[in-house]
Design a protein around this motif. Structure first.
Motif, PDB file in Angstrom:
ATOM      1  N   SER A 132      55.232 -30.093  10.676  1.00 30.95           N
ATOM      2  CA  SER A 132      54.862 -31.005   9.594  1.00 30.95           C
ATOM      3  C   SER A 132      53.574 -30.598   8.897  1.00 30.95           C
ATOM      4  O   SER A 132      53.423 -30.807   7.691  1.00 30.95           O
ATOM      5  CB  SER A 132      54.726 -32.432  10.143  1.00 30.95           C
ATOM      6  OG  SER A 132      55.975 -32.913  10.596  1.00 30.95           O
ATOM      7  N   CYS A 133      52.644 -30.004   9.626  1.00 28.82           N
ATOM      8  CA  CYS A 133      51.369 -29.642   9.016  1.00 28.82           C
ATOM      9  C   CYS A 133      51.530 -28.548   7.968  1.00 28.82           C
ATOM     10  O   CYS A 133      50.684 -28.417   7.068  1.00 28.82           O
ATOM     11  CB  CYS A 133      50.366 -29.205  10.086  1.00 28.82           C
ATOM     12  SG  CYS A 133      50.863 -27.733  11.022  1.00 28.82           S
ATOM     13  N   TYR A 134      52.588 -27.767   8.043  1.00 30.62           N
ATOM     14  CA  TYR A 134      52.827 -26.706   7.076  1.00 30.62           C
ATOM     15  C   TYR A 134      53.842 -27.105   6.000  1.00 30.62           C
ATOM     16  O   TYR A 134      53.772 -26.637   4.863  1.00 30.62           O
ATOM     17  CB  TYR A 134      53.332 -25.447   7.777  1.00 30.62           C
ATOM     18  CG  TYR A 134      52.367 -24.883   8.784  1.00 30.62           C
ATOM     19  CD1 TYR A 134      51.022 -24.695   8.458  1.00 30.62           C
ATOM     20  CD2 TYR A 134      52.778 -24.546  10.072  1.00 30.62           C
ATOM     21  CE1 TYR A 134      50.128 -24.189   9.388  1.00 30.62           C
ATOM     22  CE2 TYR A 134      51.889 -24.031  11.008  1.00 30.62           C
ATOM     23  CZ  TYR A 134      50.565 -23.860  10.658  1.00 30.62           C
ATOM     24  OH  TYR A 134      49.673 -23.363  11.574  1.00 30.62           O
TER      25      TYR A 134
ATOM     26  N   THR B  11      59.449 -33.630   6.943  1.00 25.88           N
ATOM     27  CA  THR B  11      60.802 -33.492   6.399  1.00 25.88           C
ATOM     28  C   THR B  11      61.006 -34.312   5.133  1.00 25.88           C
ATOM     29  O   THR B  11      61.634 -33.854   4.175  1.00 25.88           O
ATOM     30  CB  THR B  11      61.844 -33.913   7.450  1.00 25.88           C
ATOM     31  OG1 THR B  11      61.687 -33.098   8.604  1.00 25.88           O
ATOM     32  CG2 THR B  11      63.260 -33.752   6.915  1.00 25.88           C
ATOM     33  N   LEU B  12      60.494 -35.540   5.095  1.00 27.72           N
ATOM     34  CA  LEU B  12      60.739 -36.403   3.938  1.00 27.72           C
ATOM     35  C   LEU B  12      59.992 -35.919   2.702  1.00 27.72           C
ATOM     36  O   LEU B  12      60.379 -36.246   1.578  1.00 27.72           O
ATOM     37  CB  LEU B  12      60.372 -37.842   4.259  1.00 27.72           C
ATOM     38  CG  LEU B  12      61.217 -38.505   5.354  1.00 27.72           C
ATOM     39  CD1 LEU B  12      60.857 -39.976   5.493  1.00 27.72           C
ATOM     40  CD2 LEU B  12      62.712 -38.352   5.084  1.00 27.72           C
ATOM     41  N   VAL B  13      58.930 -35.145   2.903  1.00 29.15           N
ATOM     42  CA  VAL B  13      58.241 -34.510   1.773  1.00 29.15           C
ATOM     43  C   VAL B  13      58.933 -33.198   1.432  1.00 29.15           C
ATOM     44  O   VAL B  13      59.293 -32.945   0.284  1.00 29.15           O
ATOM     45  CB  VAL B  13      56.750 -34.268   2.095  1.00 29.15           C
ATOM     46  CG1 VAL B  13      56.088 -33.431   0.992  1.00 29.15           C
ATOM     47  CG2 VAL B  13      56.012 -35.597   2.252  1.00 29.15           C
ATOM     48  N   GLU B  14      59.138 -32.365   2.426  1.00 33.12           N
ATOM     49  CA  GLU B  14      59.666 -31.007   2.199  1.00 33.12           C
ATOM     50  C   GLU B  14      61.079 -31.043   1.623  1.00 33.12           C
ATOM     51  O   GLU B  14      61.360 -30.434   0.598  1.00 33.12           O
ATOM     52  CB  GLU B  14      59.693 -30.237   3.521  1.00 33.12           C
ATOM     53  CG  GLU B  14      59.685 -28.730   3.376  1.00 33.12           C
ATOM     54  CD  GLU B  14      60.973 -28.152   2.796  1.00 33.12           C
ATOM     55  OE1 GLU B  14      60.881 -27.174   2.041  1.00 33.12           O
ATOM     56  OE2 GLU B  14      62.058 -28.676   3.091  1.00 33.12           O
ATOM     57  N   LYS B  15      61.959 -31.756   2.266  1.00 29.80           N
ATOM     58  CA  LYS B  15      63.373 -31.733   1.897  1.00 29.80           C
ATOM     59  C   LYS B  15      63.745 -32.857   0.942  1.00 29.80           C
ATOM     60  O   LYS B  15      64.528 -32.671   0.012  1.00 29.80           O
ATOM     61  CB  LYS B  15      64.240 -31.839   3.169  1.00 29.80           C
ATOM     62  CG  LYS B  15      65.731 -31.697   2.904  1.00 29.80           C
ATOM     63  CD  LYS B  15      66.076 -30.272   2.557  1.00 29.80           C
ATOM     64  CE  LYS B  15      67.519 -30.131   2.112  1.00 29.80           C
ATOM     65  NZ  LYS B  15      67.764 -30.701   0.768  1.00 29.80           N
TER      66      LYS B  15
ATOM     67  N   LYS C 140      54.428 -27.112  19.522  1.00 31.13           N
ATOM     68  CA  LYS C 140      55.805 -27.569  19.552  1.00 31.13           C
ATOM     69  C   LYS C 140      56.224 -28.079  18.174  1.00 31.13           C
ATOM     70  O   LYS C 140      55.437 -28.708  17.482  1.00 31.13           O
ATOM     71  CB  LYS C 140      55.980 -28.681  20.591  1.00 31.13           C
ATOM     72  CG  LYS C 140      55.911 -28.195  22.036  1.00 31.13           C
ATOM     73  CD  LYS C 140      56.289 -29.306  22.999  1.00 31.13           C
ATOM     74  CE  LYS C 140      56.343 -28.791  24.433  1.00 31.13           C
ATOM     75  NZ  LYS C 140      56.756 -29.870  25.380  1.00 31.13           N
ATOM     76  N   SER C 141      57.467 -27.812  17.819  1.00 33.39           N
ATOM     77  CA  SER C 141      57.995 -28.314  16.560  1.00 33.39           C
ATOM     78  C   SER C 141      57.956 -29.838  16.550  1.00 33.39           C
ATOM     79  O   SER C 141      58.287 -30.489  17.549  1.00 33.39           O
ATOM     80  CB  SER C 141      59.429 -27.834  16.357  1.00 33.39           C
ATOM     81  OG  SER C 141      60.021 -28.469  15.246  1.00 33.39           O
TER      82      SER C 141
END
Length: 412
Positions: free
Chosen positions: A207-209, A213-217, A255-256
């Motif tokens: 998430s830090c990169y 998910t809700l922002v990226e995708k 960890k992811s």
């Protein structure tokens, strides 16, 4: 304008049986002379897609490349050689890529977390800029991009290309252009798909990169919902998390933490209610948009089966009951365009980019619209963490966005 107004008949121009046609005899097959030079910054998956699409459209030429990973540039250039013989400049630094006087526009296609820093360098060039979605991973960086863009002498286009997908173009025309459904009341969107693909250094697993998910995708979907709702969102409630994907994935001791499913509800000031469903551990790709108004219902679908390996299927249904004629329609773009990237949406995104470079009016995503999509996504991420509904006013206030997100900003 030198680009042709008539169809180019790409199927015929590239057919083996038509290769004997010499340049002096090409009329329907004649390629337009590129009017603008582009430099691509970031030559991973999406950067290579932009290179391919720009070459297919033909109104812009890929002039140069820059990536901090030499292997990515080498792979991009090798792929480029399969469809173009144009000479490519490989810049040794970001500064040199941004300052090349032969370049008319810069495309920022790097990992999400680098967009803001690269934008700060690129905007000093004074050139038109294209920034892939999400334009930033934090609201502070997104707001900074909007403010810098406001004083920029040229345009900034954001890569929210889902608004160019065939089923959504038709859905907007029905719901907004023709007002077939009457006054819109509810909007429901969903995406079911397999997990995030591999990326260089696996930045999209954290998430830090990625921004989460809700922002990226999902900024794509919040952009589409906002285009339909055309009002200020009041509150957002979301439930979701990480249940299946990358539970055992670890890189450099980290960890992811990327979410793989979510349910999001958005209440709007004008009474519209919307919901969005995400599932990223589905076997195949399915998207659906359902819009209901006081006169009818619309369903837009996209299905792509990785098992069948067939072209994606797109459709739209309009159900009007006693108020008019109902219909079901299969949709498609020409196959070569659909194959070029994101089922043809990137092609029409590049058409908008070329139009902007030519000074023509477009409907492409602006930095302010990119910010709106990230505000809604951020509120949803916060709600998933807290378990409570999040007020959009609080997100705007806490992040000092009042001067940017006026009442008018929400109703695009």
């Amino acid at each position: 304008m030198s680009h042709p107004a008539m169809p180019r008949l790409r199927f015929f121009e590239s057919a083996a049986s038509q290769r004997h046609i010499q340049e002096q005899d090409r009329y329907l097959y004649r390629r337009p002379e590129p009017e603008y030079n582009l430099a691509v910054i970031g030559t991973g998956t999406i950067g290579q897609e932009h290179m391919r699409v720009a070459s297919l459209l033909g109104r812009c030429r890929i002039h140069g490349l820059f990536d901090s990973m030499a292997s990515s540039m080498e792979a991009a250039e090798k792929q480029f050689r399969t469809y173009s013989q144009d000479r490519l400049v490989r810049y040794p630094s970001l500064t040199e890529a941004c300052s090349d006087p032969d370049v008319d526009a810069l495309l920022i296609c790097t990992p999400n977390y680098t967009h803001h820093e690269i934008f700060n360098t690129a905007i000093a060039s004074g050139k038109p800029l294209f920034v892939e979605k999400p334009m930033a991973t934090t609201l502070a960086d997104a707001a900074s991009i909007v403010r810098l863009a406001q004083s920029h002498n040229s345009f900034v286009q954001i890569g929210l290309q889902y608004r160019y997908k065939a089923q959504y173009v038709e859905a907007f025309q029905e719901a907004l252009g023709r007002a077939s459904l009457g006054t819109l009341r509810t909007i429901a969107m969903s995406e079911y798909r397999p997990p995030f693909l591999d990326k260089v250094e696996q930045w999209n697993k954290f998430s830090c990169y990625s921004g989460g998910t809700l922002v990226e995708k999902c900024c794509h979907y919040f952009d589409l919902i906002q285009l339909l709702a055309r009002a200020k969102p009041v509150r957002v409630f979301a439930s979701g998390g990480q249940s299946v994907n990358f539970l055992d994935f670890e890189k450099d001791g980290r960890k992811s933490d990327i979410d793989d499913h979510a349910f999001v509800i958005i209440d709007y000031e004008n009474g519209v209610r919307a919901n969005f469903t995400l599932n990223m551990f589905s076997p195949d790709f399915n998207e659906e948009l359902v819009v209901c108004g006081d006169k009818g219902r619309l369903v837009a679908r996209e299905r792509f089966s990785i098992h069948e390996q067939q072209p994606a299927q797109f459709s739209i249904e309009v159900e009007l009951g006693e108020t008019g004629a109902s219909r079901q329609t299969r949709l498609s773009y020409p196959r070569l365009i659909e194959q070029s990237g994101h089922h043809g949406a990137t092609f029409f995104e590049h058409m908008a980019l070329a139009d902007q470079l030519a000074g023509l009016p477009t409907d492409c995503a602006t930095p302010l619209q990119g910010l709106v999509s990230i505000v809604i996504a951020t509120a949803a991420q916060q709600s998933m963490t807290s378990g409570e509904a999040v007020s959009i006013d609080s997100v705007v206030r806490d992040n000092n966005l009042d001067d940017l997100l006026t009442e008018q900003a929400w109703s695009y």
